[in-house]
Design an enzyme around this catalytic site. Structure first.
Site, mmCIF file in Angstrom:
data_model
loop_
_atom_site.group_PDB
_atom_site.id
_atom_site.type_symbol
_atom_site.label_atom_id
_atom_site.label_comp_id
_atom_site.label_asym_id
_atom_site.label_seq_id
_atom_site.Cartn_x
_atom_site.Cartn_y
_atom_site.Cartn_z
ATOM 1 N N ASP A 1 0.845 -1.189 0.000
ATOM 2 C CA ASP A 1 0.000 0.000 0.000
ATOM 3 C C ASP A 1 0.883 1.243 0.000
ATOM 4 O OD1 ASP A 1 -2.942 0.952 0.479
ATOM 5 O OD2 ASP A 1 -1.730 2.146 1.855
ATOM 6 N N ASN B 1 -3.269 13.156 -3.643
ATOM 7 C CA ASN B 1 -4.463 13.571 -4.384
ATOM 8 C C ASN B 1 -4.993 14.911 -3.887
ATOM 9 O OD1 ASN B 1 -4.652 11.395 -6.155
ATOM 10 N ND2 ASN B 1 -5.804 10.147 -4.708
ATOM 11 N N HIS C 1 -6.106 14.468 -8.597
ATOM 12 C CA HIS C 1 -6.153 13.048 -8.927
ATOM 13 C C HIS C 1 -5.308 12.686 -10.143
ATOM 14 C CE1 HIS C 1 -9.154 11.701 -5.978
ATOM 15 N NE2 HIS C 1 -9.694 12.909 -6.116
ATOM 16 N N ASP D 1 -2.629 9.678 -10.358
ATOM 17 C CA ASP D 1 -2.513 8.686 -11.436
ATOM 18 C C ASP D 1 -1.079 8.618 -11.963
ATOM 19 O OD1 ASP D 1 -5.164 8.065 -11.198
ATOM 20 O OD2 ASP D 1 -5.810 9.142 -13.007
ATOM 21 N N GLU E 1 -4.680 2.489 -4.271
ATOM 22 C CA GLU E 1 -3.211 2.522 -4.247
ATOM 23 C C GLU E 1 -2.632 1.251 -3.650
ATOM 24 O OE1 GLU E 1 -4.634 4.601 -0.447
ATOM 25 O OE2 GLU E 1 -5.276 4.356 -2.517
#
Length: 275
Positions: free
Chosen positions: A150, A158, A163, A167, A193
């Site tokens: 993680d 973010n 966002h 990405d 994630e």
């Protein structure tokens, strides 16, 4: 169900030459940028086409008025009979359409099994592969290491950059994971994630080494977005599937190890074993 390209190859190779009364034929297709020698198989080195020999009568394959391939029929023993020529003119469009359909279906399957942002397997595809690996390991009494990874404080990326920046980080990390692991290893974007990794025929000591390498390389991965350089770290949980073939049980155990890693301050590796 749809016939695969491989199955079509077998049918054509087995049935078309005797139908035409010839010994050899070859077939090449091109769908977009994908050019493929359908027949003969490359291992069939005795086929005259590989030696540049033979006399051939060629028939273009068309789909939607576009040429998508060519069939070459052996005429070294004489020209095709009128019946064989009529058969080819009737069959070639059907073969072209069938190969085009099979190719399209296989492309869609490939796209649907890969996460477009990270390049890793999707959760559904990854779970199917994990299930198969666990069953194979159970039959052969071999270990499979399963890692849950993680990205730390990903929400703050973010929130701060947007966002699209998140990405970009996921894309960079996905590339790092793909480059770090073996071809035989499973890399899957489990969700958000979070990533799942399965290492076939791998015990605990080797799994810890792989996890440490992954953590180090992820920490060294930089994503660039709108001039900003964004870095992150990863928390990793490890378990070993030693005879387990239930993916839910194995993933839950790896997830418990990941939870401990996050509870212990993140950017670290923790292990939870079956016992």
């Amino acid at each position: 169900s749809a016939v695969s390209s491989e199955h079509l190859r077998e049918i054509i190779a087995r049935q078309l030459p005797p139908l035409l009364g010839v010994e050899h034929l070859w077939m090449v297709t091109r769908f977009g940028r994908d050019c493929q020698l359908v027949l003969p198989e490359r291992k069939d080195r005795q086929h005259p086409v590989f030696g540049g020999g033979g006399d051939w009568s060629t028939f273009p394959m068309t789909v939607h008025q576009k040429v998508v391939g060519v069939v070459g029929v052996d005429i070294s023993r004489g020209r095709l009979s009128p019946g064989a020529q009529r058969a080819m003119l009737a069959l070639v469009p059907l073969i072209a359409e069938s190969l085009y359909t099979a190719h399209t279906i296989e492309q869609l399957r490939e796209v649907s099994s890969v996460d477009p942002i990270t390049g890793c397997a999707t959760r559904r595809s990854g779970l199917q592969r994990l299930t198969a690996e666990l069953k194979r390991a159970h039959r052969s009494s071999r270990d499979v290491a399963v890692l849950m990874l993680d990205l730390d404080y990903f929400k703050s990326i973010n929130d701060r950059f947007g966002h699209n920046a998140g990405d970009a980080v996921l894309t960079s990390v996905g590339r790092t994971i793909l480059q770090t692991l073996r071809i035989s290893d499973l890399r899957c974007r489990w969700g958000g994630e979070e990533f799942l990794v399965a290492l076939p025929e791998t015990g605990l000591e080797q799994a810890e080494q792989v996890a440490a390498s992954l953590a180090k390389r992820i920490a060294g991965t930089a994503a660039t977005f709108n001039g900003a350089i964004i870095r992150t770290t990863g928390s990793i949980g490890i378990t070993i599937a030693a005879g387990d073939d239930d993916p839910a049980v194995v993933v839950a155990r790896a997830d418990a190890a990941l939870y401990r890693a996050k509870a212990d301050g993140r950017n670290c590796i923790r292990v939870t074993l079956p016992d």
